[in-house]
Design a protein around this motif. Structure first.
Motif: not given
Length: 120
Positions: A5-9, A62-70, A17-22, A79-84
């Motif tokens: 994983e990467s992208g935390g902070g 708790a995350v619906k509408g704010r997070f997107t997994i792709d 933030l956008r997390l990635s996992c390879v 990926f995990l795109q995390m908004n708001s």
């Protein structure tokens, strides 16, 4: 098999933030991919999941509408795109690869986690 994983902070409330996992060493496209998190003092919890093929996604309320997994199977990446983001999203986020095969059973792999801290 390795999931990295990467992208935390550190991010302010309301930020993104956008997390990635390879994944390496596995037939990535055949696995359902999930993001879990473990908040301070809490048990690890499922956040989002995406089926093999990418057509089906699910999120906890708790995350619906704010997070997107792709996922990008050509790059073996989820990926995990995390908004708001808010302070309740502060946690270590883990990537998980899961596959159930008839006669073989369930196979589960985990990443090492990436820290996400939401604070002003």
């Amino acid at each position: 098999v390795q999931l990295v994983e990467s992208g935390g902070g550190l991010v302010q409330p309301g930020g993104s933030l956008r997390l990635s996992c390879v994944g390496t060493g596995l037939a990535f496209s055949l696995y359902e991919m999930k993001w879990f998190r473990q908040r301070p003092g809490k048990e690890r919890e499922l956040v989002a999941r995406i089926k093999s093929g990418g057509g089906i996604r699910a999120y906890v309320p708790a995350v619906k509408g704010r997070f997107t997994i792709d996922r990008d199977d050509a790059e073996n990446t989820v990926f995990l795109q995390m908004n708001s983001l808010n302070t309740e999203d502060t946690a270590v986020y883990y990537c998980n690869a899961n596959r159930v095969q008839e006669l073989i059973g369930e196979t589960d792999y985990w990443g090492q986690g990436t820290q996400v801290t939401v604070s002003s």
